[in-house]
Design a protein around this motif. Structure first.
Motif, PDB file in Angstrom:
ATOM      1  N   ILE A   1      38.659  21.690  64.808  1.00 60.25           N
ATOM      2  CA  ILE A   1      38.177  20.586  65.656  1.00 60.25           C
ATOM      3  C   ILE A   1      38.991  19.326  65.400  1.00 60.25           C
ATOM      4  N   ASP A   2      39.283  19.053  64.131  1.00 61.82           N
ATOM      5  CA  ASP A   2      40.086  17.872  63.790  1.00 61.82           C
ATOM      6  C   ASP A   2      41.485  17.959  64.402  1.00 61.82           C
ATOM      7  N   ARG A   3      42.018  19.165  64.516  1.00 64.04           N
ATOM      8  CA  ARG A   3      43.367  19.349  65.052  1.00 64.04           C
ATOM      9  C   ARG A   3      43.402  19.398  66.575  1.00 64.04           C
ATOM     10  N   THR A   4      42.345  19.968  67.201  1.00 63.40           N
ATOM     11  CA  THR A   4      42.381  20.230  68.639  1.00 63.40           C
ATOM     12  C   THR A   4      41.394  19.417  69.461  1.00 63.40           C
ATOM     13  N   GLY A   5      40.292  18.960  68.841  1.00 60.89           N
ATOM     14  CA  GLY A   5      39.257  18.261  69.600  1.00 60.89           C
ATOM     15  C   GLY A   5      38.474  19.186  70.520  1.00 60.89           C
ATOM     16  N   SER A   6      38.505  20.497  70.284  1.00 60.74           N
ATOM     17  CA  SER A   6      37.852  21.472  71.162  1.00 60.74           C
ATOM     18  C   SER A   6      36.341  21.272  71.203  1.00 60.74           C
ATOM     19  N   VAL A   7      35.796  21.036  72.410  1.00 57.72           N
ATOM     20  CA  VAL A   7      34.360  20.841  72.557  1.00 57.72           C
ATOM     21  C   VAL A   7      33.604  22.154  72.425  1.00 57.72           C
ATOM     22  N   ALA A   8      34.232  23.271  72.815  1.00 54.15           N
ATOM     23  CA  ALA A   8      33.587  24.579  72.690  1.00 54.15           C
ATOM     24  C   ALA A   8      33.435  24.965  71.219  1.00 54.15           C
ATOM     25  N   ILE A   9      34.493  24.776  70.439  1.00 55.45           N
ATOM     26  CA  ILE A   9      34.405  25.052  69.001  1.00 55.45           C
ATOM     27  C   ILE A   9      33.438  24.072  68.351  1.00 55.45           C
ATOM     28  N   GLY A  10      33.403  22.833  68.859  1.00 49.16           N
ATOM     29  CA  GLY A  10      32.460  21.846  68.327  1.00 49.16           C
ATOM     30  C   GLY A  10      31.018  22.280  68.522  1.00 49.16           C
ATOM     31  N   ALA A  11      30.690  22.797  69.708  1.00 49.55           N
ATOM     32  CA  ALA A  11      29.341  23.287  69.971  1.00 49.55           C
ATOM     33  C   ALA A  11      29.038  24.497  69.092  1.00 49.55           C
ATOM     34  N   ASP A  12      30.022  25.366  68.922  1.00 45.82           N
ATOM     35  CA  ASP A  12      29.857  26.536  68.068  1.00 45.82           C
ATOM     36  C   ASP A  12      29.585  26.113  66.627  1.00 45.82           C
ATOM     37  N   ARG A  13      30.292  25.082  66.176  1.00 47.78           N
ATOM     38  CA  ARG A  13      30.102  24.622  64.802  1.00 47.78           C
ATOM     39  C   ARG A  13      28.710  24.034  64.589  1.00 47.78           C
ATOM     40  N   ILE A  14      28.212  23.290  65.580  1.00 50.87           N
ATOM     41  CA  ILE A  14      26.861  22.733  65.464  1.00 50.87           C
ATOM     42  C   ILE A  14      25.849  23.855  65.279  1.00 50.87           C
ATOM     43  N   HIS A  15      26.040  24.918  66.056  1.00 55.24           N
ATOM     44  CA  HIS A  15      25.120  26.048  65.947  1.00 55.24           C
ATOM     45  C   HIS A  15      25.203  26.693  64.572  1.00 55.24           C
ATOM     46  N   TYR A  16      26.422  26.935  64.088  1.00 53.89           N
ATOM     47  CA  TYR A  16      26.571  27.587  62.784  1.00 53.89           C
ATOM     48  C   TYR A  16      26.150  26.659  61.638  1.00 53.89           C
ATOM     49  N   THR A  17      26.307  25.363  61.819  1.00 57.23           N
ATOM     50  CA  THR A  17      25.838  24.431  60.801  1.00 57.23           C
ATOM     51  C   THR A  17      24.322  24.506  60.673  1.00 57.23           C
ATOM     52  N   SER A  18      23.646  24.640  61.805  1.00 58.48           N
ATOM     53  CA  SER A  18      22.187  24.784  61.761  1.00 58.48           C
ATOM     54  C   SER A  18      21.798  26.086  61.068  1.00 58.48           C
ATOM     55  N   ASP A  19      22.695  27.090  61.114  1.00 58.36           N
ATOM     56  CA  ASP A  19      22.423  28.357  60.436  1.00 58.36           C
ATOM     57  C   ASP A  19      22.337  28.183  58.917  1.00 58.36           C
ATOM     58  N   LEU A  20      23.069  27.217  58.379  1.00 52.67           N
ATOM     59  CA  LEU A  20      22.989  26.973  56.936  1.00 52.67           C
ATOM     60  C   LEU A  20      21.559  26.598  56.543  1.00 52.67           C
ATOM     61  N   LEU A  21      20.964  25.678  57.314  1.00 53.47           N
ATOM     62  CA  LEU A  21      19.577  25.280  57.053  1.00 53.47           C
ATOM     63  C   LEU A  21      18.633  26.441  57.343  1.00 53.47           C
ATOM     64  N   LEU A  22      18.924  27.168  58.408  1.00 54.35           N
ATOM     65  CA  LEU A  22      18.081  28.293  58.786  1.00 54.35           C
ATOM     66  C   LEU A  22      18.009  29.326  57.657  1.00 54.35           C
ATOM     67  N   ASN A  23      19.170  29.694  57.101  1.00 51.07           N
ATOM     68  CA  ASN A  23      19.184  30.697  56.034  1.00 51.07           C
ATOM     69  C   ASN A  23      18.533  30.184  54.756  1.00 51.07           C
ATOM     70  N   GLY A  24      18.698  28.884  54.493  1.00 44.82           N
ATOM     71  CA  GLY A  24      17.995  28.298  53.356  1.00 44.82           C
ATOM     72  C   GLY A  24      16.487  28.349  53.548  1.00 44.82           C
ATOM     73  N   ALA A  25      16.044  28.083  54.791  1.00 48.85           N
ATOM     74  CA  ALA A  25      14.613  28.131  55.098  1.00 48.85           C
ATOM     75  C   ALA A  25      14.077  29.554  54.956  1.00 48.85           C
ATOM     76  N   VAL A  26      14.883  30.542  55.327  1.00 52.31           N
ATOM     77  CA  VAL A  26      14.462  31.938  55.187  1.00 52.31           C
ATOM     78  C   VAL A  26      14.216  32.287  53.724  1.00 52.31           C
ATOM     79  N   ILE A  27      15.116  31.835  52.854  1.00 49.34           N
ATOM     80  CA  ILE A  27      14.953  32.107  51.419  1.00 49.34           C
ATOM     81  C   ILE A  27      13.660  31.491  50.890  1.00 49.34           C
ATOM     82  N   VAL A  28      13.426  30.222  51.235  1.00 48.90           N
ATOM     83  CA  VAL A  28      12.205  29.547  50.773  1.00 48.90           C
ATOM     84  C   VAL A  28      10.969  30.252  51.321  1.00 48.90           C
ATOM     85  N   ALA A  29      11.005  30.634  52.604  1.00 48.66           N
ATOM     86  CA  ALA A  29       9.856  31.289  53.228  1.00 48.66           C
ATOM     87  C   ALA A  29       9.530  32.609  52.531  1.00 48.66           C
ATOM     88  N   LEU A  30      10.556  33.389  52.229  1.00 49.22           N
ATOM     89  CA  LEU A  30      10.340  34.681  51.588  1.00 49.22           C
ATOM     90  C   LEU A  30       9.809  34.523  50.165  1.00 49.22           C
TER      91      LEU A  30
END
Length: 302
Positions: free
Chosen positions: A135-164
């Motif tokens: 993103i820093d090199r290209t400014g790609s908005v599609a990769i940017g949206a993809d990154r936002i989604h995967y960044t939320s996955d970090l919290l999601l997986n952490g929440a799964v561990i706590v829940a279990l």
């Protein structure tokens, strides 16, 4: 730059396949809503990443007779598709979690879900770091949206561990409650991912700081008397700028042409990948500010 965005999209697809397979196994082993939510997210990650790959490829195609400004907005369309997919998955997870909360079931074999979630965190963290580099090199908005989604996955997986862990300790309802929280987090991520895509599709002006920096570079040219009617927009990884400049009316066409060419080279070096269109006005032709830096401070065009 196009190859970088394409490689990032391929990395997203590969990561989604790996994590989807692991989470499918964990969902069967545990019966956890939180793990199921994480699995659904990974499956949709794969679907969205495939669309992102297609969008990045389409956006990289050169301009043609029917698309004279190129195909850059294909990235924004791919990003919006991701937003719809994320929102649908969040609503499905929310409904499943509410049903599970009413039933009062407890997850089985939490160790499997925890182990898979920890692997998912490591893989996702590596992917998002690579995506940020692209993103820093290209400014790609599609990769940017993809990154936002995967960044939320970090919290999601952490929440799964706590829940279990809480579920294993006998805290009935912890797992579906975390599933509900994850669903709302995904909806928030979808809203954030939509902003950049909508801004591109609506041809929103560049941020104030970028506009100011652009005018400051132009103002270094001593032949310019003023700069006005500045208009900017982005399309995928490409930027487009057009503006008017006032110059000495005694100049010949060749002299004015030389100034414009020199200015285009200066701006092109400072803002690579930008298509620039300059209109020359004779000095005194309009009521534009004499000092182009006034334009940088106001950043509002009539």
């Amino acid at each position: 730059m196009t190859n970088l965005a394409r490689r990032a999209a391929i990395a997203s697809v590969c990561s989604a396949i790996l994590l989807g397979a692991l989470k499918a196994w964990a969902a069967v082993e545990t019966g956890s809503v939180a793990v199921l939510a994480s699995l659904a997210d990974s499956v949709l990650d794969l679907f969205a990443s495939l669309v992102t790959l297609a969008g990045v490829h389409w956006a990289s195609q050169p301009a043609d007779a029917e698309h004279r400004f190129g195909h850059g907005k294909a990235e924004a369309l791919a990003a919006l598709f991701q937003v719809v997919v994320i929102a649908i998955s969040a609503l499905a997870i929310l409904m499943r979690a509410i049903t599970r909360l009413q039933g009062g079931d407890v997850s089985a074999s939490p160790e499997s879900g925890i182990a898979v979630s920890m692997i998912a965190i490591v893989v996702t963290l590596a992917l998002t770091r690579y995506q940020q580099h692209v993103i820093d090199r290209t400014g790609s908005v599609a990769i940017g949206a993809d990154r936002i989604h995967y960044t939320s996955d970090l919290l999601l997986n952490g929440a799964v561990i706590v829940a279990l862990v809480l579920d294993a300790w006998g805290m009935v309802g912890a797992d579906p409650l975390f599933g509900i929280a994850i669903a709302f987090w995904l909806l928030f991520g979808a809203w954030r991912a939509s902003e950049a895509a909508i801004n591109q599709l609506m041809d929103k002006e560049w941020p104030e700081e970028k506009r100011r920096a652009f005018v400051e570079v132009a103002a270094r040219n001593p032949a310019l008397k003023s700069l006005h009617d500045l208009r900017t927009r982005s399309s995928g990884a490409a930027d487009f700028v057009q503006f008017h400049i006032s110059m000495n009316p005694a100049m010949t066409i060749q002299q004015a042409h030389n100034v414009v060419e020199a200015l285009e080279k200066e701006l092109g070096a400072a803002f690579p990948g930008t298509e620039i269109l300059i209109h020359v006005d004779p000095e005194g032709h309009c009521d534009a500010p004499e000092n182009p830096m006034i334009e940088a401070n106001l950043l509002k065009d009539n």
